[in-house]
Design a protein around this motif. Structure first.
Motif, PDB file in Angstrom:
ATOM      1  N   UNK A  34      -6.386   7.242  -0.741  1.00 34.71           N
ATOM      2  CA  UNK A  34      -6.461   8.632  -0.310  1.00 34.71           C
ATOM      3  C   UNK A  34      -5.132   9.141   0.223  1.00 34.71           C
ATOM      4  N   UNK A  35      -5.116  10.388   0.672  1.00 31.08           N
ATOM      5  CA  UNK A  35      -3.869  11.013   1.139  1.00 31.08           C
ATOM      6  C   UNK A  35      -3.307  10.373   2.404  1.00 31.08           C
ATOM      7  N   UNK A  36      -4.089   9.534   3.067  1.00 33.45           N
ATOM      8  CA  UNK A  36      -3.613   8.902   4.307  1.00 33.45           C
ATOM      9  C   UNK A  36      -2.832   7.613   4.058  1.00 33.45           C
ATOM     10  N   UNK A  37      -2.774   7.139   2.811  1.00 32.22           N
ATOM     11  CA  UNK A  37      -2.005   5.941   2.471  1.00 32.22           C
ATOM     12  C   UNK A  37      -0.640   6.354   1.940  1.00 32.22           C
ATOM     13  N   UNK A  38       0.415   5.951   2.642  1.00 33.71           N
ATOM     14  CA  UNK A  38       1.767   6.370   2.296  1.00 33.71           C
ATOM     15  C   UNK A  38       2.596   5.225   1.720  1.00 33.71           C
ATOM     16  N   UNK A  39       3.611   5.600   0.945  1.00 28.56           N
ATOM     17  CA  UNK A  39       4.580   4.612   0.476  1.00 28.56           C
ATOM     18  C   UNK A  39       5.325   4.096   1.701  1.00 28.56           C
TER      19      UNK A  39
END
Length: 181
Positions: A34-39
């Motif tokens: 989802x949008x809460x997992x970042x590179x």
């Protein structure tokens, strides 16, 4: 992935993926994250094209300027919109959208230029083995034969794939564990 080529000037390429949403992005950068997992690396270091180190940063600016649409005109979900510059980390799924968009753009360019024909079936590969200077790939209850094959296994080391242990010993001199090293 495998390739069939009778003429070296033209390439027929087949890229297999088990799920459409992962095509070009793989599991790590698919929308399953989802949008809460970042590179964990800034955008300036994530170009998919070595010769164009700012490609990803430029893509981010372009899609924002185009009203959050990919270069192919597909809308990007509002949950991935943001002020992302070259020094920012970005949602993993947004990077996956970039990878899919880049792969599809390159595929279209190659086909329009008459350099290649690219097939991208959604299928599960169940086996792969050498056969008479070619490679036989088992896919969805059938077998296909290719001149060459590239296994993109992500972070799994080739020798750690039990089904390929026998194959590994026969072609280990052709195995590239890290293509960027």
């Amino acid at each position: 992935a495998g390739e069939r080529c009778d003429n070296p000037a033209f390439l027929e390429l087949t890229i297999f993926e088990q799920e459409k949403r992962k095509f070009g992005a793989g599991l790590a950068y698919s929308k399953a994250n989802g949008p809460e997992h970042f590179t964990n690396i800034p955008a300036r270091l994530l170009s998919a094209i070595d010769e164009e180190p700012t490609h990803f940063s430029d893509w981010l600016k372009t899609v924002k300027d185009q009203g959050w649409k990919t270069t192919l005109g597909r809308p990007i979900s509002h949950e991935y919109h943001g002020e992302f510059g070259p020094h920012n980390i970005v949602p993993r799924a947004l990077y996956g959208i970039y990878l899919r968009d880049t792969l599809e753009s390159l595929k279209n360019q190659a086909e329009q230029a008459g350099l290649a024909q690219v097939h991208s079936p959604i299928a599960r590969i169940t086996g792969i083995r050498p056969r008479d200077h070619q490679v036989r790939v088992d896919v969805n209850q059938s077998s296909l034969t290719f001149d060459h094959a590239v296994l993109a296994t992500g972070h799994i080391e080739f020798g750690q794939l039990p089904a390929l242990t026998n194959l590994h010993h026969r072609i280990s001199q052709k195995v590239v564990s890290n293509p960027r090293s």
